[in-house]
Design a protein around this motif. Structure first.
Motif, mmCIF file in Angstrom:
data_model
loop_
_atom_site.group_PDB
_atom_site.id
_atom_site.type_symbol
_atom_site.label_atom_id
_atom_site.label_comp_id
_atom_site.label_asym_id
_atom_site.label_seq_id
_atom_site.Cartn_x
_atom_site.Cartn_y
_atom_site.Cartn_z
ATOM 1 N N GLY A 91 46.623 50.978 41.837
ATOM 2 C CA GLY A 91 45.773 49.846 42.198
ATOM 3 C C GLY A 91 46.257 48.498 41.697
ATOM 4 N N LYS A 92 47.419 48.446 41.040
ATOM 5 C CA LYS A 92 47.971 47.186 40.543
ATOM 6 C C LYS A 92 49.224 46.846 41.331
ATOM 7 N N GLU A 105 47.911 38.405 37.103
ATOM 8 C CA GLU A 105 46.610 38.881 36.638
ATOM 9 C C GLU A 105 45.575 38.847 37.750
ATOM 10 N N ASN A 106 45.684 37.842 38.610
ATOM 11 C CA ASN A 106 44.708 37.648 39.665
ATOM 12 C C ASN A 106 45.438 37.584 41.002
ATOM 13 N N LEU A 107 45.030 38.380 41.969
ATOM 14 C CA LEU A 107 45.685 38.409 43.282
ATOM 15 C C LEU A 107 44.952 37.567 44.328
ATOM 16 N N LEU A 138 49.724 36.731 48.404
ATOM 17 C CA LEU A 138 49.917 37.605 49.551
ATOM 18 C C LEU A 138 50.866 38.719 49.122
ATOM 19 N N VAL A 139 50.467 39.958 49.310
ATOM 20 C CA VAL A 139 51.334 41.087 48.980
ATOM 21 C C VAL A 139 52.224 41.349 50.195
ATOM 22 N N ASN A 181 49.491 29.970 44.062
ATOM 23 C CA ASN A 181 49.944 31.345 43.947
ATOM 24 C C ASN A 181 50.743 31.499 42.644
ATOM 25 N N PRO A 182 50.289 32.344 41.707
ATOM 26 C CA PRO A 182 51.017 32.493 40.433
ATOM 27 C C PRO A 182 52.437 33.021 40.626
#
Length: 173
Positions: free
Chosen positions: A85-86, A103-105, A109-110, A158-159
């Motif tokens: 899940g990560k 840390e935060n999505l 964008l994956v 976006n990080p």
């Protein structure tokens, strides 16, 4: 809100530094057309020259094209994977691999893989990414902060992009 800077860039040193003696690095450079598209995507620069053949003719080609519509130099190649899940992103640059896990999505964008780099035109460097138009052939350069592609992918919030920009700033010679 695009990320551009006037930087004294030495194209030859930047390209050599990006490859950093690592023939396994997914090296890529291409000329750009007036609309930021890559007319020779996996074409002239990529097919004509390999890591071992980065000779003076190659750098003359890049210098000439950088004064026309610009060139795109990929500095970071990224893939992503989801485990338990990560989401983590594998960033390949120079002679390194870095695992980056935001840390935060929310603003991320994956993707399966992505090319991050710079557009160099007449000494001005613009940070961004190559964007596929969905057909697998039409690729163009889109600056971070622009609305030329998916908003999360190019977002300056976006990080992942923030980390990629930090890496690329250190690679420009």
């Amino acid at each position: 809100m695009e990320r551009s800077q006037e930087i004294n860039v030495n194209v030859k040193k930047t390209v050599e530094h990006s490859v950093a003696g690592n023939s396994e690095f997914h090296f890529y450079v291409d000329e750009l057309a007036a609309d930021n598209s890559m007319p020779t995507y996996i074409g002239k620069a990529d097919e004509k020259y390999t890591f071992d053949e980065m000779d003076e003719a190659f750098f003359e080609f890049l210098e000439r094209k950088s004064h026309q519509y610009g060139i795109f130099i990929r500095l970071v190649f990224s893939t992503s994977e989801v485990k338990d899940g990560k989401t983590s992103f594998i960033l390949e640059y120079e002679n390194r691999k870095e695992n980056f896990m935001p840390e935060n999505l929310d603003n991320v964008l994956v993707f399966e893989f992505a090319d991050f780099g710079i557009k160099v035109r007449d000494g001005e460097v613009t940070f961004g990414a190559s964007i596929d138009d969905g057909c697998g052939r039409g690729v163009h350069f889109a600056p971070f902060g622009s609305d030329a592609g998916n908003r999360e992918f190019l977002s300056l919030e976006n990080p992942l992009n923030k980390r990629v920009i930090e890496i690329m700033e250190g690679m420009i010679k």
